[in-house]
Design a protein around this motif. Structure first.
Motif, mmCIF file in Angstrom:
data_model
loop_
_atom_site.group_PDB
_atom_site.id
_atom_site.type_symbol
_atom_site.label_atom_id
_atom_site.label_comp_id
_atom_site.label_asym_id
_atom_site.label_seq_id
_atom_site.Cartn_x
_atom_site.Cartn_y
_atom_site.Cartn_z
ATOM 1 N N UNK A 236 31.345 6.011 36.747
ATOM 2 C CA UNK A 236 30.753 6.318 35.331
ATOM 3 C C UNK A 236 30.246 5.337 34.310
ATOM 4 N N UNK A 237 30.827 3.972 34.764
ATOM 5 C CA UNK A 237 30.262 2.902 33.718
ATOM 6 C C UNK A 237 28.718 2.639 33.809
ATOM 7 N N UNK A 238 28.237 3.079 34.963
ATOM 8 C CA UNK A 238 26.760 2.927 35.170
ATOM 9 C C UNK A 238 26.172 3.805 34.131
ATOM 10 N N UNK A 239 26.593 4.769 33.725
ATOM 11 C CA UNK A 239 26.060 5.891 33.016
ATOM 12 C C UNK A 239 26.422 5.827 31.476
ATOM 13 N N UNK A 240 27.034 4.723 31.038
ATOM 14 C CA UNK A 240 27.501 4.634 29.611
ATOM 15 C C UNK A 240 27.042 3.329 29.192
ATOM 16 N N UNK A 241 26.164 2.598 29.849
ATOM 17 C CA UNK A 241 25.549 1.389 29.385
ATOM 18 C C UNK A 241 25.795 0.151 30.262
ATOM 19 N N UNK A 242 26.765 0.168 31.218
ATOM 20 C CA UNK A 242 27.079 -0.851 32.152
ATOM 21 C C UNK A 242 26.054 -0.670 33.132
ATOM 22 N N UNK A 243 25.571 -1.868 33.744
ATOM 23 C CA UNK A 243 24.487 -1.916 34.823
ATOM 24 C C UNK A 243 25.115 -2.697 36.090
ATOM 25 N N UNK A 244 24.527 -2.174 37.318
ATOM 26 C CA UNK A 244 24.992 -2.752 38.559
ATOM 27 C C UNK A 244 24.618 -4.285 38.450
ATOM 28 N N UNK A 245 23.464 -4.789 38.231
ATOM 29 C CA UNK A 245 23.140 -6.125 38.027
ATOM 30 C C UNK A 245 22.918 -6.222 36.786
ATOM 31 N N UNK A 246 22.404 -7.823 36.572
ATOM 32 C CA UNK A 246 21.901 -8.200 35.192
ATOM 33 C C UNK A 246 20.499 -7.772 34.934
ATOM 34 N N UNK A 247 20.448 -6.966 33.783
ATOM 35 C CA UNK A 247 18.991 -6.569 33.176
ATOM 36 C C UNK A 247 18.503 -7.530 32.321
ATOM 37 N N UNK A 248 17.297 -7.408 32.036
ATOM 38 C CA UNK A 248 16.534 -8.241 30.846
ATOM 39 C C UNK A 248 16.716 -7.611 29.697
ATOM 40 N N UNK A 249 17.389 -8.156 28.730
ATOM 41 C CA UNK A 249 17.481 -7.696 27.463
ATOM 42 C C UNK A 249 16.332 -7.717 26.915
ATOM 43 N N UNK A 250 15.445 -8.460 27.052
ATOM 44 C CA UNK A 250 14.015 -8.346 26.185
ATOM 45 C C UNK A 250 13.552 -7.129 26.972
ATOM 46 N N UNK A 251 13.780 -6.881 28.199
ATOM 47 C CA UNK A 251 12.842 -5.458 28.571
ATOM 48 C C UNK A 251 13.540 -4.358 28.163
ATOM 49 N N UNK A 252 14.815 -4.485 27.933
ATOM 50 C CA UNK A 252 15.942 -3.207 27.145
ATOM 51 C C UNK A 252 15.182 -2.989 25.609
ATOM 52 N N UNK A 253 14.972 -4.137 24.982
ATOM 53 C CA UNK A 253 14.584 -4.167 23.576
ATOM 54 C C UNK A 253 13.189 -3.675 23.506
ATOM 55 N N UNK A 254 12.319 -3.970 24.540
ATOM 56 C CA UNK A 254 11.042 -3.350 24.549
ATOM 57 C C UNK A 254 11.031 -1.782 24.758
ATOM 58 N N UNK A 255 12.048 -1.366 25.900
ATOM 59 C CA UNK A 255 11.929 -0.151 26.122
ATOM 60 C C UNK A 255 12.723 0.852 24.827
ATOM 61 N N UNK A 256 13.477 0.088 23.946
ATOM 62 C CA UNK A 256 13.773 0.695 22.706
ATOM 63 C C UNK A 256 12.809 0.778 21.761
ATOM 64 N N UNK A 257 11.768 -0.083 21.632
ATOM 65 C CA UNK A 257 10.746 0.127 20.881
ATOM 66 C C UNK A 257 9.788 1.124 21.391
ATOM 67 N N UNK A 258 9.736 1.429 22.675
ATOM 68 C CA UNK A 258 8.799 2.217 23.309
ATOM 69 C C UNK A 258 9.479 3.713 22.900
ATOM 70 N N UNK A 259 10.549 3.871 22.789
ATOM 71 C CA UNK A 259 11.307 5.088 22.674
ATOM 72 C C UNK A 259 11.333 5.529 21.136
ATOM 73 N N UNK A 260 11.416 4.449 20.348
ATOM 74 C CA UNK A 260 11.209 4.719 18.965
ATOM 75 C C UNK A 260 9.787 5.183 18.403
ATOM 76 N N UNK A 261 8.884 4.495 19.277
ATOM 77 C CA UNK A 261 7.640 4.951 19.128
ATOM 78 C C UNK A 261 7.225 6.358 19.518
ATOM 79 N N UNK A 262 8.031 6.706 20.754
ATOM 80 C CA UNK A 262 7.889 7.969 21.246
ATOM 81 C C UNK A 262 8.161 9.287 20.411
#
Length: 386
Positions: A236-262
C-alpha cells in the motif's frame, strides 16, 4: 512554388514525447522543489502523494482504485502490470502499432505464456475488437502513439468481464475520457499530455486488479522495480507517496506544476477541449489538402494527440519505399531547419509521413501557424524528389 509563410509558430515543439511544456512554463515554475532532501522524508512523500491525488481528481479515477508512481515511465508501468498480473488466464493481445507489438513480444518471448492470442492490424487500422474474449485477460493501447489510431470508445469492453482489462493509456490520459469502470489496469506517464519529464510512470489499479495481485504469485522471478506486493498483500505504501526507487523531485515538482495548470484550464474537460480544438484545426486542413491524409483509415479512430499523416501525392506514391522514407525525412528536416516544427517525423517503424503532437499543452494558434509551413515544405521536397 508556394511563397514561404511569413509567420512561424511561437512554439515549434510538436514532439510526441517528451512533449511540449505547458504554455508559459519556465524553470522558475519549479522554485518550491523538494531538493537536496530524502524523498522518503515527510515533505517529499507529501509532494508525491499530491501528484497521486491531483491525478486522481483530474482524471476522475474512482476512490477505490489504487494510484501509484512507478519507475521507467509508461513502459515500466506496463511491464510491471504484465509481469505481475498475467498467468492465471489466457491472454488476448491487441496490437496496431509499435508499442503494442512490443507488449506482444514480451508476453510471448519473455514471459513465455502458452495461451496467448494476438489480434494485430497494420498501421492506420484497428484489429477487430469484437474477436476479444473477456473470459481472458486483454492487453491493449488506448491510443496508438506511433500510428495515430485509437479505440473509439470503451463500449467494446465487457462490464461483466471475468478477465482483466490492461490498458496502456500513455498518450490518452488527460486527453481523452477514459471509462474507469471498464479498466482494471491503466498506465501513463507525465511526459505526454501533461508535457512533463521522462522516466516516471503511473499506474491505476481497480479492486479486481488488486485481488489478482494478492491471489496470484507469478512463476517467474520478479525484479524489484516490478514488485507491487509484499508478503502476499498489496504494498500500500506505493500508493500513498512512497516509491519503489528514487524519483527525481525536480520531475515531481514539474508534474505538480502541470497538474495545477491543468486545473486552471478547466480540468479534464478543458484538457480534452484543447486537444479536440487542435485536432479540429488539423482535420479542417486535411479535408482541403491535395497531398496529405490521416494515417488512420477511419477518422473516428484518429488520435487527437499523436496525429499521424501520410503523403498521398501521386509523385510521392510513385517513389520507391526507400525514396519515400528519404523524402519524408527531408520534409521533417526542412521544417526543423526553418524552426517551424521540431521532431515531427513519423516514428521509425511507421509508414513514411509526419506525426504532429496536438496534445493539451500545444496552442491551437501554433497548430494553425504550422499548417501553411507543411504546404510550403512539401513543395520544396517535391522539386528535389519528383
Amino acid at each position: 512554388m508556394k511563397e514561404k509563410p511569413s509567420e512561424r509558430p511561437l512554439n515549434p515543439r510538436f514532439s510526441s514525447g517528451p512533449c511540449s511544456k505547458r504554455p508559459g512554463w519556465s524553470l522558475d515554475s519549479l522554485g518550491s522543489c523538494w531538493h537536496g532532501r530524502s524523498h522518503r522524508a515527510k515533505g517529499g512523500k507529501a509532494k508525491l502523494a499530491e501528484v497521486i491525488e491531483q491525478s486522481r481528481k483530474i482524471l476522475g479515477i474512482p476512490e477505490d482504485y489504487r494510484v501509484g508512481i512507478v519507475p521507467a515511465s509508461d513502459t515500466g508501468a506496463v511491464e510491471m502490470a504484465l509481469w505481475s498480473l498475467l498467468g492465471p488466464r489466457g491472454v488476448d493481445m491487441l496490437s496496431w502499432e509499435s508499442f503494442g507489438k512490443g507488449w506482444v513480444t514480451d508476453v510471448i518471448k519473455q514471459l513465455k505464456l502458452d495461451d496467448v492470442r494476438t489480434f494485430e492490424a497494420d498501421y492506420g487500422k484497428l484489429p477487430d475488437l469484437s474477436q476479444v474474449s473477456w473470459d481472458r485477460d486483454v492487453v491493449f493501447t488506448w491510443n496508438g502513439t506511433t500510428s495515430g489510431v485509437r479505440v473509439p470508445n470503451g463500449e467494446w469492453i465487457n462490464s461483466d468481464r471475468a478477465g482483466l482489462s490492461i490498458c496502456d493509456a500513455t498518450s490518452a490520459a488527460f486527453a481523452m475520457p477514459l471509462p474507469w469502470d471498464k479498466l482494471d489496469v491503466t498506465t501513463w506517464s507525465w511526459q505526454k499530455v501533461l508535457g512533463g519529464e521522462g522516466a516516471h510512470g503511473m499506474i491505476a489499479l481497480s479492486p479486481r486488479a488488486v485481488e489478482r495481485l494478492e491471489s496470484h504469485e507469478p512463476s517467474w522471478p520478479m525484479p524489484k522495480i516490478f514488485r507491487l506486493t509484499k508478503g502476499g498483500k498489496l504494498n500500500e505504501s506505493i500508493f500513498t507517496g512512497a516509491t519503489i526507487n528514487t524519483p527525481s523531485m525536480l520531475c515531481v515538482e514539474d508534474a505538480l506544476d502541470s497538474l495545477q495548470w491543468a486545473e486552471s484550464v478547466g480540468g479534464l474537460e478543458g484538457l480534452v477541449g484543447r486537444c479536440n480544438a487542435n485536432f479540429a484545426a488539423i482535420s479542417d486542413w486535411v479535408s482541403k489538402s491535395d497531398w496529405a491524409a490521416f494515417l488512420a483509415e477511419d477518422v473516428s479512430t484518429s488520435s487527437t494527440t499523436s496525429v499521424c499523416l501520410k503523403v498521398t501525392a501521386d509523385w510521392f506514391k510513385a517513389l520507391s519505399d526507400d525514396a519515400q522514407a528519404k523524402a519524408a525525412k527531408r520534409l521533417a528536416t526542412l521544417l526543423e531547419e526553418e524552426n517551424a516544427a521540431l521532431d515531427i517525423g513519423a516514428y521509425r517503424d511507421a509508414p513514411a509521413g509526419l506525426r504532429i503532437w496536438a496534445g493539451a499543452t500545444v496552442e491551437t494558434s501554433d497548430i494553425e501557424l504550422l499548417l501553411p509551413w507543411l504546404d510550403w515544405a512539401i513543395e520544396q521536397v517535391r522539386t528535389e524528389f519528383e
